[in-house]
Design a protein around this motif. Structure first.
Motif, PDB file in Angstrom:
ATOM      1  N   ARG A   4       0.835  -1.207   0.000  1.00 47.71           N
ATOM      2  CA  ARG A   4       0.000   0.000   0.000  1.00 47.71           C
ATOM      3  C   ARG A   4       0.864   1.250   0.000  1.00 47.71           C
ATOM      4  NH1 ARG A   4      -4.683   1.536   4.484  1.00 47.71           N
ATOM      5  NH2 ARG A   4      -5.363   3.492   3.482  1.00 47.71           N
ATOM      6  N   ALA A   5       1.924   1.246   0.799  1.00 52.64           N
ATOM      7  CA  ALA A   5       2.808   2.407   0.843  1.00 52.64           C
ATOM      8  C   ALA A   5       3.502   2.618  -0.498  1.00 52.64           C
ATOM      9  CB  ALA A   5       3.839   2.227   1.962  1.00 52.64           C
ATOM     10  N   LYS A   6       3.915   1.531  -1.145  1.00 56.49           N
ATOM     11  CA  LYS A   6       4.535   1.668  -2.460  1.00 56.49           C
ATOM     12  C   LYS A   6       3.557   2.240  -3.482  1.00 56.49           C
ATOM     13  CE  LYS A   6       7.878  -2.086  -1.891  1.00 56.49           C
ATOM     14  NZ  LYS A   6       8.339  -3.417  -2.390  1.00 56.49           N
ATOM     15  N   THR A   7       2.296   1.800  -3.414  1.00 54.58           N
ATOM     16  CA  THR A   7       1.287   2.314  -4.343  1.00 54.58           C
ATOM     17  C   THR A   7       1.072   3.807  -4.143  1.00 54.58           C
ATOM     18  OG1 THR A   7       0.206   0.143  -4.340  1.00 54.58           O
ATOM     19  CG2 THR A   7      -1.072   2.021  -5.146  1.00 54.58           C
ATOM     20  N   LEU A  11       1.785   6.813  -6.877  1.00 53.55           N
ATOM     21  CA  LEU A  11       0.737   7.758  -7.252  1.00 53.55           C
ATOM     22  C   LEU A  11       1.170   9.195  -6.992  1.00 53.55           C
ATOM     23  CD1 LEU A  11      -2.462   5.897  -5.963  1.00 53.55           C
ATOM     24  CD2 LEU A  11      -1.640   6.109  -8.323  1.00 53.55           C
ATOM     25  N   ALA A  12       1.854   9.425  -5.862  1.00 52.44           N
ATOM     26  CA  ALA A  12       2.349  10.773  -5.575  1.00 52.44           C
ATOM     27  C   ALA A  12       3.389  11.208  -6.605  1.00 52.44           C
ATOM     28  CB  ALA A  12       2.941  10.811  -4.165  1.00 52.44           C
ATOM     29  N   LEU A  13       4.252  10.282  -7.006  1.00 50.84           N
ATOM     30  CA  LEU A  13       5.260  10.609  -8.018  1.00 50.84           C
ATOM     31  C   LEU A  13       4.610  10.939  -9.357  1.00 50.84           C
ATOM     32  CD1 LEU A  13       8.192  10.746  -8.978  1.00 50.84           C
ATOM     33  CD2 LEU A  13       8.091   8.285  -9.386  1.00 50.84           C
ATOM     34  N   VAL A  14       3.588  10.175  -9.737  1.00 49.86           N
ATOM     35  CA  VAL A  14       2.881  10.446 -10.994  1.00 49.86           C
ATOM     36  C   VAL A  14       2.218  11.811 -10.954  1.00 49.86           C
ATOM     37  CG1 VAL A  14       0.962   9.693 -12.441  1.00 49.86           C
ATOM     38  CG2 VAL A  14       2.575   8.017 -11.548  1.00 49.86           C
TER      39      VAL A  14
END
Length: 279
Positions: A4-7, A11-14
């Motif tokens: 979940r943290a990786k997702t 998403l924040a990077l995108v």
């Protein structure tokens, strides 16, 4: 880091990259209009520059060696070009007008010529470098690690009998290196298993006796003869090299006899070592 943290991180990077592209898109679109591009070409121009940067980054993560360095050089070159054009957009007020027609990118003629050459050459370079990077990625073959190759070759070189279960009183394949013996394993009683298979009615072909000329002329050596020959061959061998496979190759005998000779040689060396310490 959990899934979940990786997702959330991705998403924040995108989101950040998308907002940064929108800011750069505004500047590159105005620069494209200033060098004579129409509305559609000016809208697509930022994708030509910043889009190739994203493509070069992905290619650099996939490729290796010289191809990866080439992708990194393309990424650095187009990042620098995008930075220069964004910088020029901030310096020239005429580029900020709502309806932009052909205009100069710099007051000094040599600088204006250089900037126009840079802006007009980026689409051509995007076609060339983008095609080259895609071709390199499609033809890329991942290399096999040397350690994996050596491990596979070692297992292939071992005989079937050497990979089988060790002698009684040894714990496993590592027992040849002098590991301490473990408790013997009690034998498991074999249980009959019913096999529902029809017997073949096809008669077996008689093989007959092997002709005398085809039989091996090498005399069968006894265990004492094999042990004596092994003493002379392995006199200079260290204890770690006294393996069943090595003795089998040296004596050209069966794996079973090789293991017997190996145990006898190790026992003799242990007795010699104890006698040397006691003396």
């Amino acid at each position: 880091m959990n899934r979940r943290a990786k997702t959330l991180l991705v998403l924040a990077l995108v989101a950040v990259v998308g907002m940064a592209f929108r800011v750069s898109w505004n500047a590159l679109r105005d620069v494209a209009r200033a060098i004579g591009a129409d509305g559609t070409a000016a809208t697509l121009y930022p994708f030509v520059v910043d889009g190739l940067m994203a493509l070069a980054l992905v290619a650099a993560l996939v490729l290796t060696g010289e191809a990866r360095r080439f992708a990194l050089r393309v990424l650095a070159a187009y990042t620098l070009a995008s930075l220069v054009l964004n910088y020029v957009h901030g310096l020239v007020p005429d580029l900020h007008a709502k309806s932009i027609d052909w205009t100069r990118l710099a007051d000094w003629d040599p600088a204006n010529w250089a900037l126009v050459l840079l802006a007009t050459s980026l689409p051509v370079g995007s076609i060339y470098f983008g095609s080259d990077l895609v071709a390199k990625v499609l033809h890329h073959q991942p290399s096999i690690e040397p350690n994996a190759q050596e491990s596979t070759q070692t297992v292939a070189n071992q005989s079937t009998a050497e990979q089988a279960e060790p002698l009684a009183g040894q714990s496993g394949p590592g027992a040849e290196l002098g590991s301490s013996p473990t408790a013997p394993i009690e034998p498991i009683e074999a249980r009959p298993i019913a096999v529902a298979a029809a017997e073949s009615t096809r008669p077996r072909r008689a093989t007959g006796r092997v002709p005398q000329a085809a039989r091996s002329t090498r005399p069968v050596r006894t265990e004492a003869e094999l042990l004596a020959e092994a003493r002379s061959l392995t006199e200079s061998w260290p204890v770690e090299k006294l393996t069943g496979e090595g003795i089998r190759k040296a004596l050209r005998t069966s794996p079973v006899k090789a293991r017997v000779v190996r145990e006898a040689l190790k026992a003799e060396r242990e007795r010699d070592a104890i006698a040397g310490v006691a003396g």
